[in-house]
Design a protein around this motif. Structure first.
Motif, short mmCIF file in Angstrom:
data_model
loop_
_atom_site.label_atom_id
_atom_site.label_comp_id
_atom_site.label_asym_id
_atom_site.label_seq_id
_atom_site.Cartn_x
_atom_site.Cartn_y
_atom_site.Cartn_z
N ARG A 1 0.98 -1.15 -0.13
CA ARG A 1 0.13 -0.07 0.04
C ARG A 1 1.22 0.98 0.08
O ARG A 1 2.03 1.23 0.53
CB ARG A 1 -1.21 0.38 1.58
CG ARG A 1 -1.81 -1.44 0.80
CD ARG A 1 -3.08 -0.76 -0.17
NE ARG A 1 -4.37 -1.61 -0.14
CZ ARG A 1 -3.93 -2.71 -0.73
NH1 ARG A 1 -2.77 -2.89 -1.63
NH2 ARG A 1 -5.15 -3.99 -1.29
N PRO A 2 0.74 2.30 -0.81
CA PRO A 2 1.42 3.56 -0.95
C PRO A 2 1.12 4.59 0.00
O PRO A 2 -0.27 4.55 0.75
CB PRO A 2 0.91 4.35 -1.68
CG PRO A 2 0.08 2.77 -2.62
CD PRO A 2 -0.51 2.44 -1.86
N VAL A 3 2.58 4.90 0.70
CA VAL A 3 1.85 5.26 2.11
C VAL A 3 3.40 6.73 2.24
O VAL A 3 3.72 7.03 2.05
CB VAL A 3 2.45 4.34 3.86
CG1 VAL A 3 2.61 5.48 5.12
CG2 VAL A 3 1.51 3.15 3.98
N LEU A 4 1.95 7.59 2.26
CA LEU A 4 3.07 9.42 2.74
C LEU A 4 2.78 9.49 3.76
O LEU A 4 2.26 9.70 4.62
CB LEU A 4 1.93 10.16 1.96
CG LEU A 4 1.99 11.96 2.15
CD1 LEU A 4 3.37 11.85 0.86
CD2 LEU A 4 0.83 12.60 1.73
N ILE B 1 6.74 8.81 -2.24
CA ILE B 1 5.27 8.05 -1.28
C ILE B 1 6.27 6.50 -1.12
O ILE B 1 6.50 5.87 -2.01
CB ILE B 1 4.06 7.54 -2.13
CG1 ILE B 1 3.57 9.11 -2.27
CG2 ILE B 1 3.83 6.89 -1.10
CD1 ILE B 1 4.07 9.65 -3.55
N VAL B 2 6.26 5.96 0.15
CA VAL B 2 6.81 4.76 0.24
C VAL B 2 5.47 3.77 0.18
O VAL B 2 4.57 3.54 0.75
CB VAL B 2 7.27 4.91 1.60
CG1 VAL B 2 8.28 3.09 1.76
CG2 VAL B 2 8.21 5.83 1.99
N LEU B 3 6.12 2.48 -0.19
CA LEU B 3 5.03 1.27 -0.32
C LEU B 3 5.85 -0.01 0.49
O LEU B 3 6.94 -0.12 0.65
CB LEU B 3 5.34 0.39 -1.94
CG LEU B 3 4.44 1.21 -3.11
CD1 LEU B 3 4.83 3.08 -3.02
CD2 LEU B 3 5.00 -0.06 -4.03
N LEU B 4 4.63 -0.23 1.29
CA LEU B 4 4.78 -0.61 2.83
C LEU B 4 3.67 -2.29 2.60
O LEU B 4 2.70 -2.08 1.95
CB LEU B 4 4.55 -0.53 3.75
CG LEU B 4 5.39 1.09 4.38
CD1 LEU B 4 4.86 1.90 5.71
CD2 LEU B 4 6.69 0.60 4.12
#
Length: 346
Positions: free
Chosen positions: A87-90, A331-334
């Protein structure tokens, strides 16, 4: 590795300073986005990003990342893999986004001193391994290191040596037709002082005019005074010869794996896990929208919205990296469960 080119002339370098006191870190916020929210996501080469991800994901220790790495090795649809398992996390900490660039310098040198090759790259001496030691001026103007077999190579340009020390790693094309790669080996314990800021203080340039090319030109035009300008920075970096990296691969990053042109970035690991995919949307003169992998760090890469983009090896890569000082967002993908847990916490 690394490394911070565009901002180093007015701030400090990538090579860390052991004695700096860091301010308290702000509490970040986490906002889960959709992949449709990522500008340009559908147009990227997800397969290229997956290859870079696979280069380091096996070194990640947390169970959720290790599981994803095993799944990633069997994927034939890279975009589907990222959209299915992440999921993309800002992540934000209140500071605006800043992108800079770094690169691997390529120098001309020799294994032996002679002719134009008069400026050494030193291994770290025993007495320089811990604590505060001699300043740059004392090392370069003294003879304490001479005759001790500490020279890895001799370079034809003292300005190239200076910028190599700022980048922390590079390649040397030797006069016998061979090449060698050097990496960061240690430093003398002195804080970095910006020679670009010193030129601004003297009234030579305005802040926006300072660049690597400007500093090189000023030093070369001004002879001995140019050398003294470099001594304004007392920090001095020692090197080690890197033999474990093939010539066709990039330099080693913080994960001790080769990094990749325009797909590897340096981040602040307090906010972004090393090895994580990171979507970047860089504005400015040369906009860039692509999936990168967080594989490096830097002493001045601090904050949730801060990244240094690796541009490759050589002079052209250096010019491109030196132009980057841009806004945008990352945006980090976690992994899904990790992303949901962070959102619930905050």
């Amino acid at each position: 590795m690394r490394r911070l080119l565009a901002a180093l002339f007015l701030t400090v370098p990538l090579v860390g300073t052991a004695f700096a006191t860091e301010p308290p870190r702000p509490e970040p916020t986490h906002t889960i986005l959709r992949f449709d929210d990522l500008n340009g996501w559908a147009q990227d080469d997800h397969g290229a990003a997956l290859d870079v991800f696979l280069n380091t994901c096996g070194d990640m220790r947390d169970l959720d990342w290790r599981g994803l790495c095993r799944v990633a090795a069997d994927q034939t649809d890279a975009r589907r893999f990222f959209e299915l398992f992440f999921r993309p996390v800002l992540i934000e900490d209140g500071d605006p986004m800043l992108f800079t660039g770094y690169y691997e310098p390529e120098l001309r040198g020799s294994r032996y001193r002679g002719g134009p090759y008069q400026y050494p790259l030193y291994r770290v001496p025993d007495e320089g391994r811990e604590g505060l030691w001699l300043s740059r001026a004392e090392i370069e103007e003294g003879d304490l290191l001479a005759g001790r077999g500490l020279e890895i190579a001799w370079i034809d340009d003292p300005v190239d040596v200076f910028f190599l020390q700022i980048q922390g790693s590079g390649r040397v094309r030797l006069d016998d037709g061979t090449a060698l790669r050097v990496g960061y080996g240690g430093k003398n314990g002195h804080d970095y002082r910006s020679v670009g800021m010193e030129l601004v203080r003297r009234g030579e340039y305005e802040p926006h005019q300072v660049s690597a090319q400007v500093i090189r030109s000023w030093v070369r035009r001004n002879g001995e005074e140019g050398r003294r300008l470099l001594h304004h920075n007392p920090s001095y970096v020692f090197f080690r010869e890197v033999t474990e990296v093939p010539a066709d691969r990039g330099p080693l990053g913080a994960m001790n794996r080769s990094i990749t042109n325009l797909r590897s970035i340096a981040v602040d690991p307090a906010y972004v896990p090393l090895g994580a995919p990171v979507w970047i949307e860089k504005g400015g003169r040369d906009p860039l929208k692509r999936l990168t992998i967080a594989q490096d760090t830097g002493s001045q890469i601090k904050g949730a919205q801060r990244a240094d983009i690796f541009f490759g090896t050589g002079e052209e890569a250096g010019r491109r990296a030196g132009r980057v000082k841009d806004t945008g967002r990352m945006i980090v993908l976690l992994p899904i469960q990790r992303a949901l847990a962070l959102a619930e916490e905050f």
